[in-house]
Design a protein around this motif. Sequence first.
Motif, PDB file in Angstrom:
ATOM      1  N   SER A 160      23.968 -15.099 -10.315  1.00 16.25           N
ATOM      2  CA  SER A 160      22.946 -14.144 -10.723  1.00 16.25           C
ATOM      3  C   SER A 160      21.594 -14.641 -10.225  1.00 16.25           C
ATOM      4  O   SER A 160      21.348 -15.843 -10.146  1.00 16.25           O
ATOM      5  CB  SER A 160      22.944 -13.972 -12.248  1.00 16.25           C
ATOM      6  OG  SER A 160      22.771 -15.226 -12.884  1.00 16.25           O
ATOM      7  N   THR A 186      17.705 -14.252  -1.342  1.00 14.35           N
ATOM      8  CA  THR A 186      17.573 -12.840  -1.687  1.00 14.35           C
ATOM      9  C   THR A 186      18.914 -12.294  -2.152  1.00 14.35           C
ATOM     10  O   THR A 186      19.968 -12.706  -1.645  1.00 14.35           O
ATOM     11  CB  THR A 186      17.090 -12.017  -0.491  1.00 14.35           C
ATOM     12  OG1 THR A 186      17.991 -12.202   0.613  1.00 14.35           O
ATOM     13  CG2 THR A 186      15.688 -12.442  -0.082  1.00 14.35           C
ATOM     14  N   PRO A 187      18.905 -11.380  -3.101  1.00 13.65           N
ATOM     15  CA  PRO A 187      20.167 -10.829  -3.601  1.00 13.65           C
ATOM     16  C   PRO A 187      20.971 -10.142  -2.507  1.00 13.65           C
ATOM     17  O   PRO A 187      20.420  -9.460  -1.645  1.00 13.65           O
ATOM     18  CB  PRO A 187      19.724  -9.838  -4.674  1.00 13.65           C
ATOM     19  CG  PRO A 187      18.379 -10.319  -5.104  1.00 13.65           C
ATOM     20  CD  PRO A 187      17.749 -10.875  -3.857  1.00 13.65           C
ATOM     21  N   HIS A 193      22.676  -5.420  -5.489  1.00 11.77           N
ATOM     22  CA  HIS A 193      21.892  -4.946  -6.631  1.00 11.77           C
ATOM     23  C   HIS A 193      22.678  -3.847  -7.344  1.00 11.77           C
ATOM     24  O   HIS A 193      23.239  -2.961  -6.690  1.00 11.77           O
ATOM     25  CB  HIS A 193      20.571  -4.321  -6.195  1.00 11.77           C
ATOM     26  CG  HIS A 193      19.587  -5.276  -5.602  1.00 11.77           C
ATOM     27  ND1 HIS A 193      18.823  -6.123  -6.361  1.00 11.77           N
ATOM     28  CD2 HIS A 193      19.215  -5.489  -4.308  1.00 11.77           C
ATOM     29  CE1 HIS A 193      18.028  -6.824  -5.573  1.00 11.77           C
ATOM     30  NE2 HIS A 193      18.249  -6.470  -4.321  1.00 11.77           N
ATOM     31  N   ASP A 198      21.887  -0.910 -10.087  1.00 10.75           N
ATOM     32  CA  ASP A 198      20.860  -0.214 -10.857  1.00 10.75           C
ATOM     33  C   ASP A 198      21.456   0.160 -12.212  1.00 10.75           C
ATOM     34  O   ASP A 198      22.409   0.937 -12.286  1.00 10.75           O
ATOM     35  CB  ASP A 198      20.422   1.042 -10.104  1.00 10.75           C
ATOM     36  CG  ASP A 198      19.244   1.744 -10.769  1.00 10.75           C
ATOM     37  OD1 ASP A 198      18.870   1.373 -11.900  1.00 10.75           O
ATOM     38  OD2 ASP A 198      18.706   2.681 -10.140  1.00 10.75           O
ATOM     39  N   TYR A 202      17.665  -4.047 -12.829  1.00 10.64           N
ATOM     40  CA  TYR A 202      18.715  -4.356 -11.859  1.00 10.64           C
ATOM     41  C   TYR A 202      19.523  -5.590 -12.255  1.00 10.64           C
ATOM     42  O   TYR A 202      18.965  -6.577 -12.748  1.00 10.64           O
ATOM     43  CB  TYR A 202      18.112  -4.571 -10.476  1.00 10.64           C
ATOM     44  CG  TYR A 202      17.522  -3.312  -9.897  1.00 10.64           C
ATOM     45  CD1 TYR A 202      18.322  -2.378  -9.256  1.00 10.64           C
ATOM     46  CD2 TYR A 202      16.158  -3.048 -10.023  1.00 10.64           C
ATOM     47  CE1 TYR A 202      17.780  -1.213  -8.736  1.00 10.64           C
ATOM     48  CE2 TYR A 202      15.612  -1.886  -9.514  1.00 10.64           C
ATOM     49  CZ  TYR A 202      16.431  -0.970  -8.873  1.00 10.64           C
ATOM     50  OH  TYR A 202      15.888   0.195  -8.375  1.00 10.64           O
ATOM     51  N   GLU A 203      20.813  -5.511 -12.073  1.00 14.23           N
ATOM     52  CA  GLU A 203      21.684  -6.681 -12.097  1.00 14.23           C
ATOM     53  C   GLU A 203      21.826  -7.121 -10.636  1.00 14.23           C
ATOM     54  O   GLU A 203      22.383  -6.377  -9.822  1.00 14.23           O
ATOM     55  CB  GLU A 203      23.046  -6.331 -12.692  1.00 14.23           C
ATOM     56  CG  GLU A 203      22.965  -5.907 -14.153  1.00 14.23           C
ATOM     57  CD  GLU A 203      24.287  -5.413 -14.725  1.00 14.23           C
ATOM     58  OE1 GLU A 203      24.343  -5.176 -15.943  1.00 14.23           O
ATOM     59  OE2 GLU A 203      25.263  -5.251 -13.957  1.00 14.23           O
ATOM     60  N   SER A 204      21.301  -8.290 -10.324  1.00 23.65           N
ATOM     61  CA  SER A 204      21.226  -8.729  -8.929  1.00 23.65           C
ATOM     62  C   SER A 204      21.931 -10.060  -8.752  1.00 23.65           C
ATOM     63  O   SER A 204      21.810 -10.955  -9.594  1.00 23.65           O
ATOM     64  CB  SER A 204      19.761  -8.863  -8.494  1.00 23.65           C
ATOM     65  OG  SER A 204      19.097  -7.624  -8.614  1.00 23.65           O
ATOM     66  N   GLN A 225      23.433  -8.633   3.453  1.00 23.76           N
ATOM     67  CA  GLN A 225      23.299  -7.573   2.468  1.00 23.76           C
ATOM     68  C   GLN A 225      24.636  -6.847   2.401  1.00 23.76           C
ATOM     69  O   GLN A 225      25.248  -6.573   3.432  1.00 23.76           O
ATOM     70  CB  GLN A 225      22.193  -6.593   2.863  1.00 23.76           C
ATOM     71  CG  GLN A 225      20.794  -7.190   2.802  1.00 23.76           C
ATOM     72  CD  GLN A 225      20.376  -7.501   1.378  1.00 23.76           C
ATOM     73  OE1 GLN A 225      20.551  -6.687   0.477  1.00 23.76           O
ATOM     74  NE2 GLN A 225      19.832  -8.697   1.169  1.00 23.76           N
TER      75      GLN A 225
END
Length: 232
Positions: free
Chosen positions: A151, A162-163, A166, A168, A206-208, A223
């Motif tokens: 997480s 960087t995630p 993501h 929403d 956001y859950e990232s 990504q």
Amino acid sequence: MSTNIGFIYAHPDDETFLSACLIKSLADNGERPVLLLATRGDAGKKNGDVAHLTNDELAAMRTEEMDTAARILGLNHVEHLGYPDGKLNMMDQEKFVDEVVSFINRHELKIVFTFPEDGGNFHPDHMTISKITAEAVHSGRCPSVQKMYYSISDTLRAQGRTPSVHIDTRPSWELKAAALKAHQSQIFAIARYFGDLSACPENRRYESFVLAWERGTLWPVKQERSIMADLL
């Protein structure tokens, strides 16, 4: 064919704070999300009207709350190691890793989620379960695992991470709020992070997750539209 995906955290409610909507989306898509918790949260007496309970009584309450949240989220299986809350860094670390390896292999997990190395908030239990999970995955003893995600945390962002994914939570906020409410013994902590749960707070929208390991490669930069991307 469904994919077994594991969430490995320290306390009941960690799964909902960090990944409720991800778990539910996986379950709704026919995957098999499972959860391993290192403790039953028996020391969390400052986060609700539970200060009068013994540790054993609070552990029993939080186990029942976790069962309720699991039904809301669609978790396929929940397992508790039962270590004492707040003392994970004092446990036999070799035995601890062995237990996590056993859980991963029994469920033939392809993807694992856990806390980042800083625990997200420097909580010692969060940091320990992150360390133990990473050691299990990196050990070479869990051949089914192809990916491990952390997480996101401020520390990871400061490191330039960087995630990769993501989620929403706004479209599924009622679901996440219901799972949070299931953890009623921890309602004070929940309110500090999410308010009164009447609406999705923008700073928790956001859950990232950062892809920390993929088939032997640390920190692959990519990504992803889905955590299922590039599975073999």
